[in-house]
Design a protein around this motif. Structure first.
Motif, short mmCIF file in Angstrom:
data_model
loop_
_atom_site.label_atom_id
_atom_site.label_comp_id
_atom_site.label_asym_id
_atom_site.label_seq_id
_atom_site.Cartn_x
_atom_site.Cartn_y
_atom_site.Cartn_z
N ALA A 335 0.71 -1.39 0.23
CA ALA A 335 0.05 -0.14 -0.17
C ALA A 335 0.92 1.26 -0.03
O ALA A 335 0.60 2.25 -0.63
CB ALA A 335 -0.87 -0.05 1.26
N LYS A 336 1.95 1.53 0.85
CA LYS A 336 2.82 2.42 1.03
C LYS A 336 3.34 2.86 -0.24
O LYS A 336 3.41 3.87 -0.76
CB LYS A 336 3.98 2.27 1.94
N ARG A 337 4.09 2.00 -1.05
CA ARG A 337 4.66 2.11 -2.38
C ARG A 337 3.51 2.50 -3.24
O ARG A 337 3.82 3.25 -4.34
CB ARG A 337 5.58 0.95 -2.58
N LEU A 338 2.45 1.66 -3.28
CA LEU A 338 1.33 2.10 -4.38
C LEU A 338 0.77 3.60 -4.05
O LEU A 338 0.49 4.34 -5.16
CB LEU A 338 0.03 1.15 -3.82
N ILE A 339 0.94 4.10 -2.98
CA ILE A 339 0.39 5.55 -2.69
C ILE A 339 1.40 6.53 -3.14
O ILE A 339 1.13 7.30 -4.03
CB ILE A 339 0.13 5.80 -1.12
N ALA A 340 2.87 6.08 -2.98
CA ALA A 340 3.85 7.01 -3.38
C ALA A 340 3.71 6.95 -4.94
O ALA A 340 4.07 7.85 -5.60
CB ALA A 340 5.20 6.36 -3.26
N MET A 341 3.41 5.89 -5.64
CA MET A 341 3.56 5.84 -7.14
C MET A 341 2.18 6.46 -7.63
O MET A 341 2.22 7.19 -8.74
CB MET A 341 3.39 4.22 -7.63
N LEU A 342 1.01 6.35 -6.86
CA LEU A 342 -0.02 7.43 -7.41
C LEU A 342 0.32 8.97 -7.42
O LEU A 342 -0.21 9.56 -8.32
CB LEU A 342 -1.33 6.99 -6.31
N LYS A 343 1.04 9.09 -6.48
CA LYS A 343 1.41 10.57 -6.33
C LYS A 343 2.06 10.90 -7.36
O LYS A 343 2.19 12.22 -8.06
CB LYS A 343 2.42 10.85 -5.18
N LYS A 344 3.11 9.89 -8.04
CA LYS A 344 3.99 10.24 -9.22
C LYS A 344 3.00 10.39 -10.47
O LYS A 344 3.20 11.25 -11.32
CB LYS A 344 4.88 9.30 -9.53
N MET A 345 2.11 9.49 -10.57
CA MET A 345 1.11 9.28 -11.64
C MET A 345 0.15 10.15 -11.73
O MET A 345 -0.21 10.53 -13.10
CB MET A 345 0.89 7.87 -11.84
N ALA A 346 -0.21 10.79 -10.65
CA ALA A 346 -1.61 11.60 -10.83
C ALA A 346 -1.49 12.75 -11.28
O ALA A 346 -0.41 13.44 -11.24
CB ALA A 346 -2.09 11.60 -9.32
N ILE A 347 -2.56 13.38 -12.08
CA ILE A 347 -2.59 14.67 -12.55
C ILE A 347 -3.00 15.56 -11.44
O ILE A 347 -2.52 16.80 -11.33
CB ILE A 347 -3.72 14.80 -13.59
N ARG A 348 -3.80 15.04 -10.41
CA ARG A 348 -4.14 15.91 -9.30
C ARG A 348 -4.30 14.87 -8.06
O ARG A 348 -4.92 13.93 -8.12
CB ARG A 348 -5.38 16.58 -9.32
N PHE A 349 -3.53 15.40 -6.97
CA PHE A 349 -3.59 14.39 -5.76
C PHE A 349 -4.01 15.46 -4.56
O PHE A 349 -3.11 16.09 -4.11
CB PHE A 349 -2.11 13.75 -5.61
N ASN A 350 -5.25 15.36 -4.25
CA ASN A 350 -5.56 16.30 -3.00
C ASN A 350 -6.12 15.57 -1.86
O ASN A 350 -7.23 15.77 -1.19
CB ASN A 350 -6.84 17.32 -3.70
N VAL A 351 -5.19 14.57 -1.73
CA VAL A 351 -5.58 13.65 -0.50
C VAL A 351 -5.05 14.46 1.00
O VAL A 351 -4.00 14.88 1.02
CB VAL A 351 -4.94 12.35 -0.50
N THR A 352 -6.40 14.60 1.54
CA THR A 352 -5.87 15.29 3.07
C THR A 352 -5.44 14.40 3.91
O THR A 352 -4.98 14.84 5.03
CB THR A 352 -7.39 15.75 3.50
N ASP A 353 -5.80 13.10 4.07
CA ASP A 353 -5.61 12.33 5.21
C ASP A 353 -4.75 11.03 4.51
O ASP A 353 -5.56 9.95 3.98
CB ASP A 353 -6.85 11.90 5.96
N GLU A 354 -3.54 10.64 4.12
CA GLU A 354 -3.05 9.52 3.65
C GLU A 354 -3.20 8.34 4.55
O GLU A 354 -2.98 7.23 3.85
CB GLU A 354 -1.46 10.10 3.29
N ASP A 355 -3.17 8.73 5.68
CA ASP A 355 -3.22 7.36 6.53
C ASP A 355 -4.74 6.64 6.43
O ASP A 355 -4.68 5.26 6.11
CB ASP A 355 -3.29 7.73 8.14
N LEU A 356 -5.62 7.56 5.93
CA LEU A 356 -7.29 7.06 5.83
C LEU A 356 -6.96 6.41 4.42
O LEU A 356 -7.62 5.44 4.20
CB LEU A 356 -8.17 8.25 5.57
N LEU A 357 -6.37 6.90 3.37
CA LEU A 357 -6.14 6.30 2.15
C LEU A 357 -5.52 5.24 2.23
O LEU A 357 -5.91 3.95 1.55
CB LEU A 357 -5.47 7.37 1.17
N GLU A 358 -4.55 4.95 3.08
CA GLU A 358 -3.48 3.59 3.16
C GLU A 358 -4.62 2.49 3.80
O GLU A 358 -4.62 1.33 3.44
CB GLU A 358 -2.40 3.81 3.99
N ARG A 359 -5.44 2.98 5.01
CA ARG A 359 -6.41 2.07 5.30
C ARG A 359 -7.35 1.48 4.24
O ARG A 359 -7.76 0.55 4.29
CB ARG A 359 -7.12 2.61 6.45
N ASP A 360 -7.76 2.51 3.27
CA ASP A 360 -9.04 2.18 2.28
C ASP A 360 -8.10 1.08 1.35
O ASP A 360 -8.88 0.15 0.88
CB ASP A 360 -9.38 3.40 1.60
#
Length: 555
Positions: A335-360
């Motif tokens: 999950a952690k590396r997946l989120i890091a890769m999403l940041k690189k790939m995304a056109i827009r990344f407005n995540v306010t709570d990355e811990d919640l995203l990781e739990r999702d």
């Protein structure tokens, strides 16, 4: 202020033409929306639904309105027909029924060929069917025979279709901006960005020269692959409005009975089709964006042929590398590396709570682990993951949405032929292949050289920066103010960090040297590998373990 006749410049004239197109289409839009009970969207007063239409559901009325509005709106609806993450299932089912509601346009094909291609058709064609055997919103398709007996098809663009699409897009953009400004729902589904991606796609489909270039690139990518049949094209008989290509005699890939009648194994055909699509995505970075059953044919030889190359997805080398890493982390459930890769790939990344995203994402992985291979539906999997992205306001590039749609279509074809087909399991060999390639000497050499270039560039600028600091120090202009709490701990941390950095640089150097020695292939050797190279890899492993142990140590 008085303007004389003839003082309008070319830009003014174009603007006026666009406004005239918009006005004409807007009148038609208002009439059709009012007919199906959506007049309130445009503050239209006469909003009474009459007759049989009044008994239809809102989703049926949306579908019928889109069909009557014409090709641009139909294609836009079709583009949303796989977005279960955004729309209710009742609407998805209606959008999947969307058909091009167009009449056959009577065209004089020989006269059109003569005027558009500046040729005498009788010198090239022995026969041309006067009636089209296929008709869609953008083009009509005719059978023909060349003088040498070769059967071909002529894809002829409908007259005026480009102007219709252009005026429709002008109106759709205005409506999208209005909806986004008034509704949070439309902002969250990124309506404006989705419309921009759709416009890019339909403009490409309108250009047959673009389709011709796509066919040639696709053929080069699959040159020598015997599992696929690559249709021939005739550039001398093609332009932006006409495409001439080889006629293919085959059956739809989803026609199981026809495959069995030809003596072919549906399971083998399904596996072959899936493999060909994964090769397009993960190896070529150039893939068919609309692989529905009508665009995949199976020939008597068992070869699969893709047709209709108007809409293609394309990845740059960097995008392809990021996609490979994304799929690898997804399969590894990291999950952690997946989120890091999403940041690189995304056109827009407005995540306010990355811990919640990781739990999702971990919850999503738990769902995957709890489902059997037979129960796992790639459409449902991708839909849930897209839902997580939308809930966290993560906007991905349009080529990824094309890819998702393509994978869903391909898996649907496969499951129609083989109900227990699972695309996630089919991905595993490709993930292993990617992993082995990344660990190959050539790839390690490439990665090491890239790292060295980065370090070299940093070292080039460092002397100038140090010189600037020394000059200020000598002139008494350098002032430093600092307040450090816990200085001993900071020193220890910095020392450990420097030691790890030195070991990491040494490890990279040994890896690059070893890779170069393997490529040089110089004796003495052990098991066919130069001894010095083996020694270098061994030292690299020791250094790597040292870094790992050091990073895990509290002291």
């Amino acid at each position: 202020m008085v303007l004389g006749v003839g003082l309008y410049n070319k830009g003014d004239k174009t603007m006026m033409e666009n406004q005239k197109k918009k006005l004409k289409r807007t009148v038609s839009l208002v009439r059709i929306l009012a007919k199906y009970g959506f007049g309130e969207l445009l503050n239209y007063t006469n909003n009474q639904v009459e007759g049989e239409i009044s008994s239809l559901s809102i989703y049926e009325r949306i579908r019928m309105a889109l069909e009557e509005l014409g090709p641009t709106y139909v294609k836009f609806g079709q583009a949303f027909s796989s977005r279960e993450d955004l729309l209710p299932m009742e609407m998805i089912l209606e959008l999947r029924k969307l058909q091009d509601n167009v009449e056959v346009k009577i065209m004089d094909i020989p006269a059109l060929l003569k005027s558009d291609l500046d040729i005498d058709p009788e010198e090239f064609f022995a026969q041309i069917d006067p009636e089209p055997f296929a008709s869609a919103s953008i083009a009509q398709v005719y059978r023909a025979t060349l003088k040498n007996g070769q059967k071909v098809i002529l894809k002829i663009k409908r007259p005026g279709i480009r102007e219709v699409v252009a005026s429709d897009m002008l109106i759709m953009k205005d409506i999208a901006k209005l909806l986004v400004s008034y509704s949070e729902v439309f902002r969250r589904i990124n309506l404006v960005e989705v419309l921009e991606a759709f416009e890019k796609s339909i403009v490409q489909e309108l250009s047959f020269l673009n389709e011709l270039a796509n066919i040639n690139r696709f053929s080069r990518n699959f040159k020598g692959n015997t599992s696929i049949y690559l249709p021939g094209v005739y550039p001398e008989l093609s332009n932006d409005n006409i495409l001439c290509m080889e006629f293919l005699d085959g059956v739809k890939i989803s026609d199981k009975d026809a495959l069995l009648a030809m003596g072919l194994d549906p399971a083998a055909i399904a596996g072959k089709g899936l493999d060909l699509y994964l090769v397009q995505v993960l190896e070529h970075g150039f893939f068919h964006a609309d692989p529905h059953p009508g665009n995949l044919m199976v020939l008597k030889t068992g070869q699969i042929a893709f047709i209709d190359f108007g809409s293609m997805g394309s990845l740059t080398p960097i995008e392809k590398e990021m996609l490979e890493d994304f799929v690898s982390y997804f399969m590894a459930q990291d999950a952690k590396r997946l989120i890091a890769m999403l940041k690189k790939m995304a056109i827009r990344f407005n995540v306010t709570d990355e811990d919640l995203l990781e739990r999702d994402i971990h919850g999503f992985f738990d769902l995957l682990d709890g489902a059997s291979l037979e129960e796992m539906d790639i459409k449902e999997v991708l839909g849930k993951f897209s839902g997580i992205l939308n809930n966290n306001e993560i906007l991905m590039p349009d080529h990824l949405y094309l890819l998702v749609r393509g994978i869903v279509l391909i898996e649907g074809i496969g499951r129609a032929l083989v109900p227990d087909l699972n695309i996630i399991e089919s991905l595993r060999p490709y993930i292993l292949k990617i992993a082995f390639r990344k660990l190959s000497p050539e790839e390690l050499k490439k990665s090491g050289l890239k790292l060295l270039r980065t370090l070299t560039e940093a070292m080039k600028t460092m002397p100038d920066e140090l010189q600037s600091v020394v000059s200020k120090l000598n002139a008494g202009e350098l002032k430093i103010r600092q307040e450090i709490q816990g200085l001993p701990t900071l020193k220890k941390t910095m020392n450990r960090g420097m030691n790890r950095m030195v070991m990491a640089i040494m490890m990279c150097g040994m890896l690059i040297s070893s890779a170069i020695l393997i490529l040089a292939d110089k004796p003495p050797k052990f098991s066919g590998i130069p001894v010095l190279a083996l020694l270098g890899f061994l030292i690299s492993i020791v250094l790597g373990l040292g870094i790992l142990i050091s990073s895990r140590s509290k002291n």
